[in-house]
Write a protein that holds these residues in place. Structure first.
Motif, PDB file in Angstrom:
ATOM      1  N   LEU A 147       0.849  -1.192   0.000  1.00  0.00           N
ATOM      2  CA  LEU A 147       0.000   0.000   0.000  1.00  0.00           C
ATOM      3  C   LEU A 147       0.882   1.238   0.000  1.00  0.00           C
ATOM      4  O   LEU A 147       1.505   1.580   1.005  1.00  0.00           O
ATOM      5  N   GLU A 148       0.973   1.890  -1.152  1.00  0.00           N
ATOM      6  CA  GLU A 148       1.753   3.116  -1.288  1.00  0.00           C
ATOM      7  C   GLU A 148       0.838   4.297  -0.990  1.00  0.00           C
ATOM      8  O   GLU A 148      -0.127   4.540  -1.697  1.00  0.00           O
ATOM      9  N   ILE A 149       1.131   5.029   0.075  1.00  0.00           N
ATOM     10  CA  ILE A 149       0.356   6.210   0.460  1.00  0.00           C
ATOM     11  C   ILE A 149       1.256   7.422   0.320  1.00  0.00           C
ATOM     12  O   ILE A 149       2.410   7.398   0.765  1.00  0.00           O
ATOM     13  N   SER A 150       0.725   8.486  -0.271  1.00  0.00           N
ATOM     14  CA  SER A 150       1.519   9.701  -0.432  1.00  0.00           C
ATOM     15  C   SER A 150       1.820  10.307   0.938  1.00  0.00           C
ATOM     16  O   SER A 150       1.126  10.050   1.923  1.00  0.00           O
ATOM     17  N   THR A 151       2.834  11.133   0.970  1.00  0.00           N
ATOM     18  CA  THR A 151       3.227  11.778   2.219  1.00  0.00           C
ATOM     19  C   THR A 151       2.098  12.647   2.753  1.00  0.00           C
ATOM     20  O   THR A 151       1.831  12.664   3.954  1.00  0.00           O
ATOM     21  N   GLY A 152       1.427  13.355   1.863  1.00  0.00           N
ATOM     22  CA  GLY A 152       0.327  14.228   2.276  1.00  0.00           C
ATOM     23  C   GLY A 152      -0.841  13.456   2.863  1.00  0.00           C
ATOM     24  O   GLY A 152      -1.400  13.846   3.891  1.00  0.00           O
ATOM     25  N   LYS A 153      -1.214  12.360   2.218  1.00  0.00           N
ATOM     26  CA  LYS A 153      -2.322  11.558   2.736  1.00  0.00           C
ATOM     27  C   LYS A 153      -1.944  10.914   4.066  1.00  0.00           C
ATOM     28  O   LYS A 153      -2.755  10.862   4.988  1.00  0.00           O
ATOM     29  N   MET A 154      -0.710  10.446   4.170  1.00  0.00           N
ATOM     30  CA  MET A 154      -0.266   9.838   5.429  1.00  0.00           C
ATOM     31  C   MET A 154      -0.265  10.865   6.546  1.00  0.00           C
ATOM     32  O   MET A 154      -0.683  10.574   7.673  1.00  0.00           O
ATOM     33  N   SER A 155       0.154  12.070   6.246  1.00  0.00           N
ATOM     34  CA  SER A 155       0.155  13.139   7.245  1.00  0.00           C
ATOM     35  C   SER A 155      -1.264  13.446   7.702  1.00  0.00           C
ATOM     36  O   SER A 155      -1.517  13.634   8.890  1.00  0.00           O
ATOM     37  N   GLY A 156      -2.211  13.467   6.756  1.00  0.00           N
ATOM     38  CA  GLY A 156      -3.608  13.704   7.094  1.00  0.00           C
ATOM     39  C   GLY A 156      -4.189  12.582   7.931  1.00  0.00           C
ATOM     40  O   GLY A 156      -4.936  12.834   8.884  1.00  0.00           O
ATOM     41  N   MET A 157      -3.847  11.349   7.598  1.00  0.00           N
ATOM     42  CA  MET A 157      -4.334  10.201   8.372  1.00  0.00           C
ATOM     43  C   MET A 157      -3.743  10.194   9.778  1.00  0.00           C
ATOM     44  O   MET A 157      -4.395   9.807  10.733  1.00  0.00           O
ATOM     45  N   TRP A 158      -2.495  10.616   9.896  1.00  0.00           N
ATOM     46  CA  TRP A 158      -1.797  10.584  11.171  1.00  0.00           C
ATOM     47  C   TRP A 158      -2.285  11.695  12.106  1.00  0.00           C
ATOM     48  O   TRP A 158      -2.423  11.491  13.302  1.00  0.00           O
ATOM     49  N   SER A 159      -2.566  12.868  11.545  1.00  0.00           N
ATOM     50  CA  SER A 159      -2.885  14.021  12.391  1.00  0.00           C
ATOM     51  C   SER A 159      -4.373  14.242  12.627  1.00  0.00           C
ATOM     52  O   SER A 159      -4.752  14.895  13.588  1.00  0.00           O
ATOM     53  N   SER A 160      -5.219  13.736  11.747  1.00  0.00           N
ATOM     54  CA  SER A 160      -6.663  13.950  11.922  1.00  0.00           C
ATOM     55  C   SER A 160      -7.430  12.823  11.240  1.00  0.00           C
ATOM     56  O   SER A 160      -6.847  11.929  10.652  1.00  0.00           O
ATOM     57  N   THR A 161      -8.740  12.907  11.321  1.00  0.00           N
ATOM     58  CA  THR A 161      -9.597  11.902  10.691  1.00  0.00           C
ATOM     59  C   THR A 161      -9.510  12.043   9.176  1.00  0.00           C
ATOM     60  O   THR A 161      -9.693  13.144   8.657  1.00  0.00           O
ATOM     61  N   PRO A 162      -9.236  10.971   8.451  1.00  0.00           N
ATOM     62  CA  PRO A 162      -9.128  11.074   6.995  1.00  0.00           C
ATOM     63  C   PRO A 162     -10.482  11.346   6.352  1.00  0.00           C
ATOM     64  O   PRO A 162     -11.512  10.861   6.815  1.00  0.00           O
ATOM     65  N   ALA A 163     -10.471  12.144   5.293  1.00  0.00           N
ATOM     66  CA  ALA A 163     -11.707  12.452   4.577  1.00  0.00           C
ATOM     67  C   ALA A 163     -12.171  11.234   3.790  1.00  0.00           C
ATOM     68  O   ALA A 163     -13.367  10.955   3.714  1.00  0.00           O
ATOM     69  N   VAL A 164     -11.233  10.510   3.198  1.00  0.00           N
ATOM     70  CA  VAL A 164     -11.550   9.328   2.395  1.00  0.00           C
ATOM     71  C   VAL A 164     -10.615   8.196   2.812  1.00  0.00           C
ATOM     72  O   VAL A 164      -9.408   8.385   2.915  1.00  0.00           O
ATOM     73  N   LEU A 165     -11.208   7.043   3.058  1.00  0.00           N
ATOM     74  CA  LEU A 165     -10.419   5.864   3.400  1.00  0.00           C
ATOM     75  C   LEU A 165     -11.075   4.665   2.739  1.00  0.00           C
ATOM     76  O   LEU A 165     -12.185   4.297   3.074  1.00  0.00           O
ATOM     77  N   ARG A 166     -10.377   4.104   1.760  1.00  0.00           N
ATOM     78  CA  ARG A 166     -10.939   2.970   1.021  1.00  0.00           C
ATOM     79  C   ARG A 166     -10.855   1.700   1.862  1.00  0.00           C
ATOM     80  O   ARG A 166      -9.975   1.559   2.710  1.00  0.00           O
ATOM     81  N   PRO A 167     -11.764   0.768   1.627  1.00  0.00           N
ATOM     82  CA  PRO A 167     -11.755  -0.489   2.393  1.00  0.00           C
ATOM     83  C   PRO A 167     -10.449  -1.265   2.271  1.00  0.00           C
ATOM     84  O   PRO A 167      -9.988  -1.849   3.252  1.00  0.00           O
ATOM     85  N   ASP A 168      -9.841  -1.278   1.076  1.00  0.00           N
ATOM     86  CA  ASP A 168      -8.580  -2.007   0.932  1.00  0.00           C
ATOM     87  C   ASP A 168      -7.461  -1.350   1.737  1.00  0.00           C
ATOM     88  O   ASP A 168      -6.592  -2.033   2.283  1.00  0.00           O
ATOM     89  N   GLU A 169      -7.482  -0.016   1.863  1.00  0.00           N
ATOM     90  CA  GLU A 169      -6.498   0.668   2.700  1.00  0.00           C
ATOM     91  C   GLU A 169      -6.722   0.320   4.178  1.00  0.00           C
ATOM     92  O   GLU A 169      -5.764   0.105   4.922  1.00  0.00           O
ATOM     93  N   LEU A 170      -7.967   0.247   4.559  1.00  0.00           N
ATOM     94  CA  LEU A 170      -8.304  -0.105   5.931  1.00  0.00           C
ATOM     95  C   LEU A 170      -7.865  -1.532   6.256  1.00  0.00           C
ATOM     96  O   LEU A 170      -7.347  -1.806   7.341  1.00  0.00           O
ATOM     97  N   ASP A 171      -8.013  -2.438   5.286  1.00  0.00           N
ATOM     98  CA  ASP A 171      -7.557  -3.821   5.471  1.00  0.00           C
ATOM     99  C   ASP A 171      -6.054  -3.885   5.722  1.00  0.00           C
ATOM    100  O   ASP A 171      -5.592  -4.600   6.618  1.00  0.00           O
ATOM    101  N   VAL A 172      -5.290  -3.147   4.923  1.00  0.00           N
ATOM    102  CA  VAL A 172      -3.833  -3.167   5.072  1.00  0.00           C
ATOM    103  C   VAL A 172      -3.430  -2.524   6.398  1.00  0.00           C
ATOM    104  O   VAL A 172      -2.541  -3.023   7.092  1.00  0.00           O
ATOM    105  N   LEU A 173      -4.090  -1.428   6.767  1.00  0.00           N
ATOM    106  CA  LEU A 173      -3.798  -0.797   8.057  1.00  0.00           C
ATOM    107  C   LEU A 173      -4.020  -1.778   9.206  1.00  0.00           C
ATOM    108  O   LEU A 173      -3.188  -1.896  10.110  1.00  0.00           O
ATOM    109  N   CYS A 174      -5.138  -2.482   9.156  1.00  0.00           N
ATOM    110  CA  CYS A 174      -5.443  -3.454  10.208  1.00  0.00           C
ATOM    111  C   CYS A 174      -4.436  -4.600  10.221  1.00  0.00           C
ATOM    112  O   CYS A 174      -4.052  -5.087  11.286  1.00  0.00           O
ATOM    113  N   ALA A 175      -3.982  -5.032   9.052  1.00  0.00           N
ATOM    114  CA  ALA A 175      -2.998  -6.119   8.979  1.00  0.00           C
ATOM    115  C   ALA A 175      -1.648  -5.669   9.536  1.00  0.00           C
ATOM    116  O   ALA A 175      -1.008  -6.403  10.293  1.00  0.00           O
ATOM    117  N   VAL A 176      -1.215  -4.462   9.172  1.00  0.00           N
ATOM    118  CA  VAL A 176       0.082  -3.956   9.637  1.00  0.00           C
ATOM    119  C   VAL A 176       0.064  -3.708  11.140  1.00  0.00           C
ATOM    120  O   VAL A 176       1.021  -4.038  11.847  1.00  0.00           O
TER     121      VAL A 176
END
Length: 111
Positions: free
Chosen positions: A29-58
């Motif tokens: 799962l390649e996430i851009s620096t900007g999207k990762m920063s947004g996910m890390w600092s606040s609630t993401p505006a968009v989060l796809r199910p496949d991204e959520l799966d990888v996050l849960c696995a990691v």
């Protein structure tokens, strides 16, 4: 909803977003620096199910750890009568009627 990514990551010993980004990339799962920063600092505006799966696995967690429902923060529906008063109606007896205005002539066609 409460986004709990930083707490879940900290419980797994991950303290930096760049570290989590590398772990996600290792899982494909390649996430851009900007999207990762947004996910890390606040609630993401968009989060796809496949991204959520990888996050849960990691992070070796469930969705319920990452996303916490807060049903008490949802606004209660406004009763119809309260809405009418809030809009500024004079009461139940005052009925507002729309009356068309008569036109006083016609416009001429173009020459």
């Amino acid at each position: 909803m409460k986004w709990n990514l930083r707490l879940v990551a900290a419980n797994r010993g991950i303290w930096k977003s760049s570290e989590l980004r590398r772990l996600l990339a290792a899982r494909g799962l390649e996430i851009s620096t900007g999207k990762m920063s947004g996910m890390w600092s606040s609630t993401p505006a968009v989060l796809r199910p496949d991204e959520l799966d990888v996050l849960c696995a990691v992070l070796d967690c469930g969705i319920a750890e990452l996303i916490i429902a807060e049903p008490n923060t949802v606004a209660q529906p406004v009763a119809a009568q309260e809405h009418v008063r809030a809009v500024g109606d004079q009461g139940a007896d005052a009925v507002r009627r729309i009356v068309p205005k008569p036109r006083t002539g016609r416009s001429l066609p173009p020459r």
